[in-house]
Design a protein around this motif. Structure first.
Motif, PDB file in Angstrom:
ATOM      1  N   SER A 101       0.962  -1.595  -0.213  1.00 62.87           N
ATOM      2  CA  SER A 101      -0.042  -0.103   0.092  1.00 62.87           C
ATOM      3  C   SER A 101       0.880   1.232   0.165  1.00 62.87           C
ATOM      4  O   SER A 101       1.580   1.508   0.297  1.00 62.87           O
ATOM      5  N   SER A 104      -0.020   6.090   4.381  1.00 64.35           N
ATOM      6  CA  SER A 104       0.793   7.069   5.142  1.00 64.35           C
ATOM      7  C   SER A 104       0.228   6.028   6.450  1.00 64.35           C
ATOM      8  O   SER A 104      -1.134   6.452   6.229  1.00 64.35           O
ATOM      9  N   VAL A 105       0.196   6.116   7.800  1.00 62.37           N
ATOM     10  CA  VAL A 105       0.892   6.076   8.912  1.00 62.37           C
ATOM     11  C   VAL A 105      -0.674   7.595   9.310  1.00 62.37           C
ATOM     12  O   VAL A 105      -1.307   7.856   9.897  1.00 62.37           O
ATOM     13  N   CYS A 136      -2.798   4.201  15.178  1.00 64.88           N
ATOM     14  CA  CYS A 136      -2.246   3.837  13.626  1.00 64.88           C
ATOM     15  C   CYS A 136      -1.186   3.122  13.640  1.00 64.88           C
ATOM     16  O   CYS A 136      -1.031   2.215  11.788  1.00 64.88           O
ATOM     17  N   GLN A 137      -0.241   3.367  13.726  1.00 63.59           N
ATOM     18  CA  GLN A 137       0.758   2.383  13.377  1.00 63.59           C
ATOM     19  C   GLN A 137       1.262   1.346  13.690  1.00 63.59           C
ATOM     20  O   GLN A 137       1.543   0.168  13.681  1.00 63.59           O
ATOM     21  N   TYR A 139      -1.983  -0.533  13.350  1.00 60.59           N
ATOM     22  CA  TYR A 139      -2.326  -1.250  12.179  1.00 60.59           C
ATOM     23  C   TYR A 139      -1.752  -1.131  10.900  1.00 60.59           C
ATOM     24  O   TYR A 139      -1.867  -2.492  10.329  1.00 60.59           O
ATOM     25  N   TYR A 140      -0.637  -0.580  11.403  1.00 62.73           N
ATOM     26  CA  TYR A 140      -0.140  -0.634   9.882  1.00 62.73           C
ATOM     27  C   TYR A 140       1.078  -1.168   9.932  1.00 62.73           C
ATOM     28  O   TYR A 140       1.199  -2.255   9.033  1.00 62.73           O
ATOM     29  N   GLU A 141       1.586  -1.935  11.387  1.00 56.83           N
ATOM     30  CA  GLU A 141       2.564  -1.953  11.495  1.00 56.83           C
ATOM     31  C   GLU A 141       2.387  -4.349  11.255  1.00 56.83           C
ATOM     32  O   GLU A 141       3.006  -5.143  10.525  1.00 56.83           O
ATOM     33  N   THR A 144       0.632  -4.774   7.358  1.00 59.94           N
ATOM     34  CA  THR A 144       1.778  -4.691   6.806  1.00 59.94           C
ATOM     35  C   THR A 144       2.778  -6.512   7.402  1.00 59.94           C
ATOM     36  O   THR A 144       3.212  -6.818   5.889  1.00 59.94           O
ATOM     37  N   PRO A 150      -2.964  -1.651   4.785  1.00 61.62           N
ATOM     38  CA  PRO A 150      -3.273  -1.358   6.262  1.00 61.62           C
ATOM     39  C   PRO A 150      -4.532  -0.374   6.379  1.00 61.62           C
ATOM     40  O   PRO A 150      -5.177  -0.939   6.886  1.00 61.62           O
ATOM     41  N   GLU A 151      -4.492   0.396   4.851  1.00 60.65           N
ATOM     42  CA  GLU A 151      -5.641   0.905   4.852  1.00 60.65           C
ATOM     43  C   GLU A 151      -7.243   0.057   5.546  1.00 60.65           C
ATOM     44  O   GLU A 151      -8.272   0.824   5.099  1.00 60.65           O
ATOM     45  N   TYR A 154      -7.527  -1.364   8.815  1.00 57.39           N
ATOM     46  CA  TYR A 154      -7.918   0.438   9.384  1.00 57.39           C
ATOM     47  C   TYR A 154      -9.212   0.868   9.457  1.00 57.39           C
ATOM     48  O   TYR A 154      -9.555   0.900  10.054  1.00 57.39           O
TER      49      TYR A 154
END
Length: 272
Positions: A101, A104-105, A136-137, A139-141, A144, A150-151, A154
């Motif tokens: 993706s 971004s965070v 959010c961080q 979720y991203y981690e 991924t 991630p989006e 989230y």
């Protein structure tokens, strides 16, 4: 030689007469005249009907585990090969759950802030996420790590929880951000030890719907085994009503399409 010529002339005349007769019959409606394009359309339609009939048969093989309101889990089916074949033919407009993706965070943080809601720091700090940035961080981690966009995870959480305001059967203290295990009538669904575990469970549940690939991290999603693998490789197919096999995460109409629309707004920086 003269006799042979006469025979050829007679044969040609008879052939010409037959052609004229057939054409006249076709014009009168006695014989259907099918153009080459119509033949192709009919052939394609036949293939489509055959595919639909096959899909309906395969649906009857699924073992439903319950009457979940927010989850369309079906019985054990690890292959998912049939749905992967359907996925290959799907429109390019579909939004894949799996993949890299470019969101971004910070875009995720901004999307929440534009909603006008207040981040429930007091409730989520105990679970390891004292700010929307930290939330959010995570979720991203976790997304991924499993190869999920991630989006997707989230924004699904934002839809399910009303931007972390809850109000449904599940409570914020459960760290269940996507209604996993909720069945309506006050059933609260699954609970998790902390924010990260709850997020990972949701991500793994999404991965179960999207692909037959194994998990990269230890499984924390108690319902992972019940999902028909690769039944919904696209976000739009998470809604049971829009899924070709009638399975999916939720029963609400346009469930997956709503998530895609929310993702679009997040990317555009528009209001939620």
């Amino acid at each position: 030689m003269e006799n042979r010529k006469r025979e050829r002339i007679i044969e040609a005349g008879m052939a010409l007469l037959l052609v004229i007769t057939l054409l006249a019959a076709g014009q009168s409606g006695k014989i259907p005249v099918v153009k080459s394009q119509e033949i192709q359309v009919q052939a394609d339609s036949g293939k489509e009907n055959e595919s639909k009939e096959k899909g309906n048969t395969e649906n009857t093989d699924s073992e439903t585990t319950g009457t979940e309101k927010n989850s369309g889990d079906t019985g054990k089916n690890e292959s998912g090969s049939d749905m992967e074949s359907v996925a290959v033919a799907a429109s390019a407009a579909q939004y894949p759950i799996m993949g890299k993706s470019d969101v971004s965070v910070q875009e995720m943080v901004d999307y929440f802030n534009r909603s006008g809601r207040t981040y429930p720091a007091a409730a989520l700090a105990a679970g390891g996420a004292d700010s929307i940035e930290t939330f959010c961080q995570i979720y991203y981690e976790e997304a991924t790590a499993e190869g999920v966009r991630p989006e997707v995870a989230y924004v699904q959480a934002m839809k399910e929880t009303g931007f972390l305001q809850y109000g449904g059967d599940a409570s914020i203290e459960q760290y269940n951000f996507a209604g996993i295990g909720t069945t309506g009538n006050g059933v609260p669904g699954n609970s998790y030890a902390d924010v990260r575990t709850g997020i990972l469970a949701q991500v793994q549940h999404l991965k179960a719907y999207a692909t037959t690939e194994p998990l990269n991290e230890a499984c924390v999603d108690e319902r992972y085994e019940y999902v028909k693998k690769a039944a919904a490789p696209y976000v739009q197919w998470l809604g049971q009503q829009e899924n070709p096999q009638g399975t999916g995460w939720a029963t609400g109409k346009n469930y997956g399409y709503d998530i895609v629309e929310m993702i679009k707004k997040m990317r555009e920086g528009s209001e939620t």
